[in-house]
Design a protein around this motif. Structure first.
Motif, PDB file in Angstrom:
ATOM      1  N   GLY A  86       0.835  -1.205   0.000  1.00  0.00           N
ATOM      2  CA  GLY A  86       0.000   0.000   0.000  1.00  0.00           C
ATOM      3  C   GLY A  86       0.867   1.251   0.000  1.00  0.00           C
ATOM      4  O   GLY A  86       1.108   1.867   1.042  1.00  0.00           O
ATOM      5  N   ASP A 109       1.710  -1.837  -4.790  1.00  0.00           N
ATOM      6  CA  ASP A 109       0.383  -1.207  -4.786  1.00  0.00           C
ATOM      7  C   ASP A 109      -0.399  -1.712  -5.990  1.00  0.00           C
ATOM      8  O   ASP A 109       0.139  -1.861  -7.092  1.00  0.00           O
ATOM      9  CB  ASP A 109       0.480   0.319  -4.832  1.00  0.00           C
ATOM     10  CG  ASP A 109      -0.800   0.969  -4.326  1.00  0.00           C
ATOM     11  OD1 ASP A 109      -0.784   1.541  -3.215  1.00  0.00           O
ATOM     12  OD2 ASP A 109      -1.839   0.869  -5.030  1.00  0.00           O
ATOM     13  N   SER A 147      -1.370  -7.454  -3.756  1.00  0.00           N
ATOM     14  CA  SER A 147      -0.400  -8.019  -2.803  1.00  0.00           C
ATOM     15  C   SER A 147      -0.529  -9.533  -2.681  1.00  0.00           C
ATOM     16  O   SER A 147       0.460 -10.231  -2.479  1.00  0.00           O
ATOM     17  CB  SER A 147      -0.620  -7.393  -1.422  1.00  0.00           C
ATOM     18  OG  SER A 147      -1.948  -7.644  -0.985  1.00  0.00           O
ATOM     19  N   ASP A 169      -0.287  -1.947   4.910  1.00  0.00           N
ATOM     20  CA  ASP A 169      -1.138  -0.752   4.829  1.00  0.00           C
ATOM     21  C   ASP A 169      -1.912  -0.726   3.501  1.00  0.00           C
ATOM     22  O   ASP A 169      -2.120   0.322   2.916  1.00  0.00           O
ATOM     23  CB  ASP A 169      -0.255   0.507   4.977  1.00  0.00           C
ATOM     24  CG  ASP A 169      -1.076   1.737   5.304  1.00  0.00           C
ATOM     25  OD1 ASP A 169      -2.258   1.594   5.661  1.00  0.00           O
ATOM     26  OD2 ASP A 169      -0.531   2.851   5.189  1.00  0.00           O
TER      27      ASP A 169
HETATM   28  C1  LIG Z   1      -4.056   3.459   3.105  1.00  0.00           C
HETATM   29  S1  LIG Z   1      -3.352   3.604   1.527  1.00  0.00           S
HETATM   30  C2  LIG Z   1      -1.616   3.475   1.908  1.00  0.00           C
HETATM   31  C3  LIG Z   1      -1.054   4.699   2.540  1.00  0.00           C
HETATM   32  C4  LIG Z   1       0.459   4.820   2.527  1.00  0.00           C
HETATM   33  N1  LIG Z   1       1.086   3.655   3.130  1.00  0.00           N
HETATM   34  C5  LIG Z   1       0.904   6.058   3.272  1.00  0.00           C
HETATM   35  O1  LIG Z   1       0.734   6.104   4.494  1.00  0.00           O
HETATM   36  O2  LIG Z   1       1.407   7.003   2.653  1.00  0.00           O
HETATM   37  C6  LIG Z   1      -3.729   2.037   0.852  1.00  0.00           C
HETATM   38  C7  LIG Z   1      -3.108   1.708  -0.501  1.00  0.00           C
HETATM   39  O3  LIG Z   1      -3.172   0.299  -0.646  1.00  0.00           O
HETATM   40  C8  LIG Z   1      -3.438  -0.057  -1.969  1.00  0.00           C
HETATM   41  N2  LIG Z   1      -4.040  -1.405  -1.934  1.00  0.00           N
HETATM   42  C9  LIG Z   1      -5.260  -1.742  -1.436  1.00  0.00           C
HETATM   43  N3  LIG Z   1      -5.460  -3.062  -1.543  1.00  0.00           N
HETATM   44  C10 LIG Z   1      -4.330  -3.573  -2.102  1.00  0.00           C
HETATM   45  C11 LIG Z   1      -3.919  -4.884  -2.468  1.00  0.00           C
HETATM   46  N4  LIG Z   1      -4.694  -5.957  -2.273  1.00  0.00           N
HETATM   47  N5  LIG Z   1      -2.698  -5.040  -3.031  1.00  0.00           N
HETATM   48  C12 LIG Z   1      -1.888  -3.978  -3.225  1.00  0.00           C
HETATM   49  N6  LIG Z   1      -2.235  -2.710  -2.900  1.00  0.00           N
HETATM   50  C13 LIG Z   1      -3.426  -2.510  -2.342  1.00  0.00           C
HETATM   51  C14 LIG Z   1      -4.350   1.062  -2.491  1.00  0.00           C
HETATM   52  O4  LIG Z   1      -4.243   1.182  -3.887  1.00  0.00           O
HETATM   53  C15 LIG Z   1      -3.825   2.302  -1.725  1.00  0.00           C
HETATM   54  O5  LIG Z   1      -2.911   3.008  -2.522  1.00  0.00           O
END
Ligand SMILES: C[S@@+](CC[C@H](N)C(=O)[O-])C[C@H]1O[C@@H](n2cnc3c(N)ncnc32)[C@H](O)[C@@H]1O
Length: 241
Positions: A86, A109, A147, A169
């Protein structure tokens, strides 16, 4: 331009005008990818800004996540490699890479809005990848994809890689599966960070991880890490390496 920061304390970093300028540059790079869309530029929630905060470009850092950010800064100072699920706008990785000039990161991501309530991650997450690679050359590897597919692939292809910490995350109901996928690469003295640890699905994942004896809470105040409900840092007990 490449930047090497070396801040002793979190407070030194966030009050440094040069660091603030780089943050503004990141935010502008993200916003640029969303110009011309029906909605104003906004991001999914992250360590710096609230979900869909329309003021994020020059806005103040979210007060209620101050401890999360400090903890993440402190953790980054104690490790050499970090894997993040994420990446979103790249803010947590920007923080970690700024905290420790020797840190290398891998970020995954999905880069697709899997839910209609999300901000346009397909537009701005690839821009975050590009910006971080340019700012911290040779220190970032990015993987676009889910992921649950990409982590097992990464573990198979990089059997000799050692991951000192993993930041979970991304989706909230995938933490156990993500941790199990990356466990073979985890340093036996490594750490797992569960974000949104106050939400029901993440709490369930944490319970499962504890029951399986993979990781457990411990007092990490000697590392400058405080206990905070929205975000838990656990040492790994049972690494696969
Ligand atoms: C809460 S944000 C992350 C925030 C970041 N870590 C920060 O604090 O700057 C969640 C991210 O996870 C990604 N995401 C959600 N489900 C996912 C998955 N199954 N696999 C990969 N990425 C995922 C979304 O695209 C989003 O960009």
């Amino acid at each position: 331009m490449a930047h090497t920061y070396n801040y002793e304390r979190y407070e030194d970093m966030v009050t440094d005008p040069a660091w603030r300028k780089r943050l503004l540059s990141l935010n502008k790079a993200l916003a640029k990818t969303m110009h011309g869309m029906d909605e104003l530029p906004s991001l999914n929630g992250n360590l710096f800004y609230a979900h869909k905060d329309l003021e994020f470009i020059e806005g103040e850092l979210l007060e209620r996540f101050e401890v999360k950010r400090k903890n993440f800064f402190q953790l980054a100072k104690h490790i050499s490699s970090l894997l993040e699920v994420g990446v979103n706008g790249g803010h947590s990785l920007f923080l970690a890479l700024s905290a420790n000039p020797s840190l290398k990161v891998v970020g995954i991501d999905v880069c697709e809005p899997l839910d209609p309530s999300w901000a346009p991650v397909h537009k701005y997450v690839p821009a975050a990848f590009r910006w971080l690679k340019k700012e911290f050359p040779g220190r970032c590897t990015f993987i676009k994809g889910n992921s649950l597919v990409e982590l097992p692939k990464f573990a198979l292809k990089n059997e000799t890689t050692v991951v000192d910490a993993v930041h979970l995350d991304g989706a909230k109901d995938t933490h156990l599966r993500e941790l199990l996928a990356i466990l073979p690469l985890m340093n036996e003295d490594g750490y797992v960070v569960f974000d949104d640890a106050n939400t029901k699905p993440v709490r369930k994942g944490i319970d499962q991880v504890k029951k399986l004896n993979i990781a457990r809470p411990r007092d990490l105040s000697h590392m400058g890490i405080e206990r905070t409900p929205g975000h838990r840092v656990f040492p790994i007990l049972n690494a696969g390496g």
